[in-house]
Design a protein around this motif. Structure first.
Motif, PDB file in Angstrom:
ATOM      1  N   ALA A 170      -7.988  -4.339   7.494  1.00 56.25           N
ATOM      2  CA  ALA A 170      -7.689  -5.213   6.361  1.00 56.25           C
ATOM      3  C   ALA A 170      -7.182  -4.405   5.169  1.00 56.25           C
ATOM      4  O   ALA A 170      -6.223  -4.803   4.486  1.00 56.25           O
ATOM      5  N   GLY A 171      -7.808  -3.236   4.921  1.00 58.26           N
ATOM      6  CA  GLY A 171      -7.350  -2.403   3.819  1.00 58.26           C
ATOM      7  C   GLY A 171      -5.958  -1.852   4.048  1.00 58.26           C
ATOM      8  O   GLY A 171      -5.123  -1.817   3.121  1.00 58.26           O
ATOM      9  N   ALA A 172      -5.673  -1.414   5.261  1.00 57.72           N
ATOM     10  CA  ALA A 172      -4.349  -0.865   5.568  1.00 57.72           C
ATOM     11  C   ALA A 172      -3.275  -1.944   5.474  1.00 57.72           C
ATOM     12  O   ALA A 172      -2.162  -1.685   4.971  1.00 57.72           O
ATOM     13  N   GLN A 173      -3.574  -3.139   5.930  1.00 55.94           N
ATOM     14  CA  GLN A 173      -2.606  -4.229   5.830  1.00 55.94           C
ATOM     15  C   GLN A 173      -2.336  -4.593   4.371  1.00 55.94           C
ATOM     16  O   GLN A 173      -1.205  -4.897   3.998  1.00 55.94           O
ATOM     17  N   GLN A 174      -3.398  -4.559   3.553  1.00 47.84           N
ATOM     18  CA  GLN A 174      -3.215  -4.851   2.129  1.00 47.84           C
ATOM     19  C   GLN A 174      -2.305  -3.829   1.468  1.00 47.84           C
ATOM     20  O   GLN A 174      -1.404  -4.174   0.691  1.00 47.84           O
ATOM     21  N   ARG A 175      -2.497  -2.553   1.785  1.00 48.40           N
ATOM     22  CA  ARG A 175      -1.649  -1.515   1.206  1.00 48.40           C
ATOM     23  C   ARG A 175      -0.218  -1.618   1.716  1.00 48.40           C
ATOM     24  O   ARG A 175       0.737  -1.340   0.979  1.00 48.40           O
ATOM     25  N   ALA A 176      -0.064  -2.000   2.986  1.00 51.36           N
ATOM     26  CA  ALA A 176       1.280  -2.112   3.547  1.00 51.36           C
ATOM     27  C   ALA A 176       2.052  -3.282   2.968  1.00 51.36           C
ATOM     28  O   ALA A 176       3.291  -3.235   2.875  1.00 51.36           O
ATOM     29  N   GLU A 177       1.344  -4.331   2.555  1.00 50.35           N
ATOM     30  CA  GLU A 177       2.014  -5.521   2.039  1.00 50.35           C
ATOM     31  C   GLU A 177       2.117  -5.534   0.522  1.00 50.35           C
ATOM     32  O   GLU A 177       2.843  -6.358  -0.043  1.00 50.35           O
ATOM     33  N   SER A 178       1.379  -4.652  -0.143  1.00 51.17           N
ATOM     34  CA  SER A 178       1.359  -4.655  -1.607  1.00 51.17           C
ATOM     35  C   SER A 178       2.673  -4.104  -2.175  1.00 51.17           C
ATOM     36  O   SER A 178       3.205  -3.096  -1.703  1.00 51.17           O
ATOM     37  N   GLU A 179       3.157  -4.769  -3.234  1.00 51.82           N
ATOM     38  CA  GLU A 179       4.375  -4.343  -3.927  1.00 51.82           C
ATOM     39  C   GLU A 179       4.068  -3.689  -5.274  1.00 51.82           C
ATOM     40  O   GLU A 179       4.980  -3.191  -5.947  1.00 51.82           O
ATOM     41  N   ALA A 180       2.790  -3.681  -5.683  1.00 50.27           N
ATOM     42  CA  ALA A 180       2.441  -3.227  -7.031  1.00 50.27           C
ATOM     43  C   ALA A 180       2.820  -1.766  -7.239  1.00 50.27           C
ATOM     44  O   ALA A 180       3.512  -1.418  -8.217  1.00 50.27           O
ATOM     45  N   GLU A 181       2.372  -0.882  -6.368  1.00 56.75           N
ATOM     46  CA  GLU A 181       2.675   0.538  -6.542  1.00 56.75           C
ATOM     47  C   GLU A 181       4.163   0.807  -6.494  1.00 56.75           C
ATOM     48  O   GLU A 181       4.700   1.630  -7.256  1.00 56.75           O
ATOM     49  N   LEU A 182       4.866   0.073  -5.632  1.00 55.84           N
ATOM     50  CA  LEU A 182       6.305   0.274  -5.512  1.00 55.84           C
ATOM     51  C   LEU A 182       7.034  -0.209  -6.765  1.00 55.84           C
ATOM     52  O   LEU A 182       7.972   0.443  -7.254  1.00 55.84           O
ATOM     53  N   ARG A 183       6.596  -1.340  -7.338  1.00 55.40           N
ATOM     54  CA  ARG A 183       7.230  -1.849  -8.555  1.00 55.40           C
ATOM     55  C   ARG A 183       7.019  -0.899  -9.737  1.00 55.40           C
ATOM     56  O   ARG A 183       7.923  -0.674 -10.551  1.00 55.40           O
ATOM     57  N   VAL A 184       5.801  -0.358  -9.852  1.00 57.22           N
ATOM     58  CA  VAL A 184       5.520   0.593 -10.939  1.00 57.22           C
ATOM     59  C   VAL A 184       6.403   1.831 -10.801  1.00 57.22           C
ATOM     60  O   VAL A 184       6.982   2.318 -11.787  1.00 57.22           O
ATOM     61  N   ALA A 185       6.516   2.360  -9.598  1.00 57.87           N
ATOM     62  CA  ALA A 185       7.329   3.552  -9.383  1.00 57.87           C
ATOM     63  C   ALA A 185       8.798   3.274  -9.669  1.00 57.87           C
ATOM     64  O   ALA A 185       9.505   4.125 -10.261  1.00 57.87           O
ATOM     65  N   ARG A 186       9.278   2.102  -9.282  1.00 54.25           N
ATOM     66  CA  ARG A 186      10.668   1.766  -9.569  1.00 54.25           C
ATOM     67  C   ARG A 186      10.900   1.631 -11.063  1.00 54.25           C
ATOM     68  O   ARG A 186      11.953   2.058 -11.596  1.00 54.25           O
ATOM     69  N   ALA A 187       9.941   1.012 -11.768  1.00 58.86           N
ATOM     70  CA  ALA A 187      10.094   0.848 -13.218  1.00 58.86           C
ATOM     71  C   ALA A 187      10.131   2.206 -13.912  1.00 58.86           C
ATOM     72  O   ALA A 187      10.945   2.426 -14.841  1.00 58.86           O
ATOM     73  N   ARG A 188       9.275   3.109 -13.503  1.00 55.86           N
ATOM     74  CA  ARG A 188       9.278   4.443 -14.102  1.00 55.86           C
ATOM     75  C   ARG A 188      10.590   5.170 -13.819  1.00 55.86           C
ATOM     76  O   ARG A 188      11.145   5.848 -14.701  1.00 55.86           O
ATOM     77  N   ALA A 189      11.088   5.023 -12.598  1.00 55.37           N
ATOM     78  CA  ALA A 189      12.345   5.676 -12.260  1.00 55.37           C
ATOM     79  C   ALA A 189      13.500   5.095 -13.072  1.00 55.37           C
ATOM     80  O   ALA A 189      14.371   5.840 -13.565  1.00 55.37           O
ATOM     81  N   ASP A 190      13.535   3.763 -13.246  1.00 53.55           N
ATOM     82  CA  ASP A 190      14.598   3.134 -14.028  1.00 53.55           C
ATOM     83  C   ASP A 190      14.531   3.581 -15.498  1.00 53.55           C
ATOM     84  O   ASP A 190      15.571   3.864 -16.127  1.00 53.55           O
ATOM     85  N   TYR A 191      13.313   3.640 -16.022  1.00 53.78           N
ATOM     86  CA  TYR A 191      13.162   4.067 -17.422  1.00 53.78           C
ATOM     87  C   TYR A 191      13.595   5.522 -17.593  1.00 53.78           C
ATOM     88  O   TYR A 191      14.308   5.870 -18.548  1.00 53.78           O
ATOM     89  N   ALA A 192      13.173   6.380 -16.674  1.00 55.74           N
ATOM     90  CA  ALA A 192      13.545   7.799 -16.774  1.00 55.74           C
ATOM     91  C   ALA A 192      15.046   7.977 -16.603  1.00 55.74           C
ATOM     92  O   ALA A 192      15.662   8.838 -17.267  1.00 55.74           O
ATOM     93  N   ARG A 193      15.666   7.181 -15.763  1.00 53.67           N
ATOM     94  CA  ARG A 193      17.113   7.286 -15.569  1.00 53.67           C
ATOM     95  C   ARG A 193      17.863   6.874 -16.845  1.00 53.67           C
ATOM     96  O   ARG A 193      18.846   7.506 -17.248  1.00 53.67           O
ATOM     97  N   GLU A 194      17.427   5.767 -17.459  1.00 56.95           N
ATOM     98  CA  GLU A 194      18.066   5.320 -18.691  1.00 56.95           C
ATOM     99  C   GLU A 194      17.823   6.297 -19.832  1.00 56.95           C
ATOM    100  O   GLU A 194      18.730   6.565 -20.648  1.00 56.95           O
TER     101      GLU A 194
END
Length: 273
Positions: A79-103
């Motif tokens: 159940a924990g592994a499936q939750q991590r595999a389906e979660s978008e939270a960590e990926l969204r945070v990392a993308r936001a940081r990358a977009d901010y650093a790029r700008e």
């Protein structure tokens, strides 16, 4: 003395009449009907037995669940592994940081070209961008690894359900729910099974019939009393190594038993057709 020939003729005729006759061909050879194979159902890992769904003598089909092992720990981990595999939270945070650093780096690059900031400020922004992009790649990898882990745990959890590898009969039950099942050849099996369709018939033949018995030849199987009737079998295996001590070789036949009506472990007679 001249009567001697007449006295010898009846004696010769008598000797000829008393000459033993050649032995008749046997009506059949002794054989034994056995299960096609016997196996022991063991646990693939050390685990507590939760439930046993069959008893001694139970007829089962291939794929039927026989034993359920405790898999509570694996279910929680899955159940924990499936939750991590389906979660978008960590990926969204990392993308936001990358977009901010790029700008931020783009703006610092423009300011550097206009000589409003130093090259060090521009390099710091570039370093922040590289770190943010590395964190984004790490987040993607973590999600992919969580998916792999969830599939691994799902496979482990499926091993907690021991299934019948073939259709047959449970011949013995050696453990009970609540006991700890151990893995390995030296451990006690949970169940024993025998495949009853098809059955195999083992027969030992003299070397004198070598070459007459070949794979595919039909035969008639007649069980010993009190069983009645006869069944058709087919030669499957003819041993290529003879037993020099007894002057014999082994033959295995296959006996169809779709309804399970023919018992195993019965002596019989086989007659090759």
């Amino acid at each position: 003395m001249r009567l001697l020939p007449f006295l010898l003729l009846p004696a010769a005729a008598l000797a000829q009449s008393t000459k033993p006759a050649a032995p008749a061909a046997p009506a059949g050879y002794d054989c034994l009907i056995e299960p096609n194979q016997r196996i022991e159902i063991r646990s693939p890992t050390n685990a507590l037995i939760d439930r046993i769904l069959v008893e001694r003598g139970s007829a089962v089909k291939a794929g039927d669940t026989l034993v359920l092992l405790d898999g509570s720990v694996e279910r929680e981990a899955l159940a924990g592994a499936q939750q991590r595999a389906e979660s978008e939270a960590e990926l969204r945070v990392a993308r936001a940081r990358a977009d901010y650093a790029r700008e931020k780096f783009r703006r610092r690059e423009d300011l550097r070209e206009q000589h409003y900031i130093t090259a060090q400020d521009r390099d710091e922004a570039q370093a922040e961008l590289r770190v943010a992009e590395a964190e984004l790649a790490l987040a993607v990898d973590n999600r992919r690894l969580a998916g792999i882990e969830s599939r691994r745990l799902d496979a482990v959890l499926k091993q907690r359900a021991l299934k019948a590898p073939f259709s047959g009969v449970v011949t013995d039950r050696l453990q009970n729910p609540g006991e700890l099942a151990f893995t390995g050849e030296g451990s006690r099996p949970i169940l024993k099974m025998a495949q009853t369709n098809p059955l195999r018939v083992e027969v030992v033949l003299p070397v004198s019939v070598l070459g007459q018995i070949k794979a595919g030849r039909p035969a008639e199987i007649t069980p010993e009393a009190p069983l009645k009737g006869s069944w058709q079998a087919q030669v499957k295996v003819v041993d290529r190594v003879m037993d020099s001590a007894s002057g014999s070789f082994g033959v295995r036949l296959e006996l169809p038993n779709p309804g399970g009506d023919i018992p195993a472990g019965v002596r019989c007679k086989v007659r090759f057709l």
